[in-house]
Design an enzyme around this catalytic site. Structure first.
Site, PDB file in Angstrom:
ATOM      1  CB  VAL A 173     -10.835  38.388 -24.731  1.00 33.98           C
ATOM      2  CG1 VAL A 173     -11.423  38.298 -26.129  1.00 33.98           C
ATOM      3  CG2 VAL A 173      -9.331  38.538 -24.821  1.00 33.98           C
ATOM      4  CB  CYS A 174     -15.381  36.877 -23.419  1.00 35.56           C
ATOM      5  SG  CYS A 174     -14.160  35.648 -23.887  1.00 35.56           S
ATOM      6  N   GLY A 175     -15.395  40.035 -22.216  1.00 39.87           N
ATOM      7  CA  GLY A 175     -16.227  41.064 -21.609  1.00 39.87           C
ATOM      8  C   GLY A 175     -15.803  42.446 -22.034  1.00 39.87           C
ATOM      9  N   GLY A 202     -20.851  41.630 -23.356  1.00 37.83           N
ATOM     10  CA  GLY A 202     -19.737  40.698 -23.397  1.00 37.83           C
ATOM     11  C   GLY A 202     -20.326  39.322 -23.194  1.00 37.83           C
ATOM     12  CB  THR A 203     -19.812  36.096 -24.201  1.00 36.29           C
ATOM     13  OG1 THR A 203     -18.439  36.100 -24.580  1.00 36.29           O
ATOM     14  CG2 THR A 203     -20.663  36.589 -25.345  1.00 36.29           C
TER      15      THR A 203
END
Lengths: 176, 170
Positions: B46-48, A145-146
């Site tokens: 979302v991003c993870g 993920g980021t």
């Protein structure tokens, strides 16, 4: 699992000490709000640890949920090819809520770079292979993920606020 | 916590809802490697999000001819909304009724929590589990383990192919 598989090399964008005892590698996305928050924390880590910390940013655009992450990454690489990677990187995170193609072009102009050259590079996908290479190296390293951080090659699983990251970095700086 | 099914075991077949009016069976994928990703719930940040990352890695999985399937106890309607919101390009199966019954067969159900473990399986073309892994529930495992397993599976298939052709020839 989750070890950095792609060693830091001349192909990377490096900030802080060139040979810090602690190497922090981030895989990030320019449209990711968590990455923007992390950017502020990383800057603070840089001020605190100085040359003892080597910081590397690699691209991991999640384009299905962040359509502007790819052009932003390519724009940063475009600036990087002209020695202005970090200036573009900082400009994008500082104004993330304005992120758009016109914003990237104006950011290039503000840095004294050619808007039309950037437009042409984005159109041609000149820097897409570099972004893709970063992404694939990240996938193989267990980026999940980021942002995903690696501290001296190990995936960092803790929260990415200054306090927690500084606590993870601190004991490593004293090693011979 | 129990153990997830180990390599060498036949992957239990299943037929689950993939949309409110369609089902998908593991047997439908016979002849291709399958990646089964059990995960606790739709709608993580979302991003993870594990599924968002896998979605982005789909072109790599497809280089191995592998099909990815996500499985959770969320309903088909919930999966549909989640997949639309995140632009997911692979099926999400609803292990919804009886709840978690397929996850249980794979050793990938969390009693008490009522959700699937973060458990990954790579199933070979004949339907045998080739690799399995259970991640701590709070740790999104990423895709490195899956790709490493697909590498090994591909190498094994190549060496088996060589053995067979050598047998035929000599």
């Amino acid at each position: 699992m989750a070890e950095l598989r792609v060693p830091v090399s001349a192909a990377d964008h490096v900030r802080g000490g060139a040979e810090g005892k602690v190497v922090l590698v981030e895989y990030g996305d320019y449209e990711c709000p968590y990455c923007r928050l992390a950017h502020v924390q990383v800057m603070q880590l840089g001020r605190h640890f100085g040359d003892e910390l080597t910081y590397v940013f690699r691209n991991f655009p999640l384009t299905e949920i962040h359509p502007l992450a790819e052009p932003a990454a390519e724009a940063a690489e475009f600036a990087g090819a002209q020695g202005q990677f970090w200036a573009m990187h900082d400009a994008i995170y500082a104004h993330q809520e304005q992120l758009s193609l016109p914003f990237l072009l104006s950011a290039a102009r503000a840095l004294g770079l050619s808007e039309s050259s950037l437009a042409a590079a984005l159109e041609a996908g000149t820097y897409a292979p570099k972004v893709k290479q970063d992404f694939l190296g990240g996938v193989r390293s267990g980026v999940n993920g980021t942002p995903t951080f690696f501290i001296n090659g190990h995936r960092y699983e803790g929260p990415f606020d200054y306090q927690h990251m500084a606590a993870a970095i601190q004991p490593l700086r004293s090693r011979p | 916590m129990g153990q997830v099914l180990a390599p060498g075991v036949t992957a239990p077949d299943f037929t689950l809802r993939v949309t409110p009016d369609q089902t998908l069976s593991l047997g439908d994928l016979r002849g291709r490697p399958a990646i089964l990703a059990f995960y606790p719930a739709d709608w993580s940040p979302v991003c993870g999000d594990q599924m968002a990352v896998y979605n982005q890695v789909l072109p790599e999985f497809r280089k191995y001819d592998a099909e990815l399937i996500g499985i959770s106890v969320d309903s088909a309607w919930c999966h549909q909304a989640f997949a639309e919101a995140r632009h997911l390009h692979f099926p999400l199966l609803a292990d919804f009724e009886p709840k978690g019954s397929i996850a249980r067969q794979y050793g990938a159900y969390r009693d008490g929590d009522g959700v699937c473990e973060r458990a990954l399986f790579v199933v070979d073309r004949e339907g045998i589990i080739f690799w399995s892994y259970r991640s701590p529930i709070a740790v999104n495992p990423g895709a490195d383990g899956i790709l490493d397993a697909l590498d090994r599976l591909e190498n094994q298939e190549k060496s088996d192919g060589r053995t067979q052709s050598a047998g035929v020839g000599g």
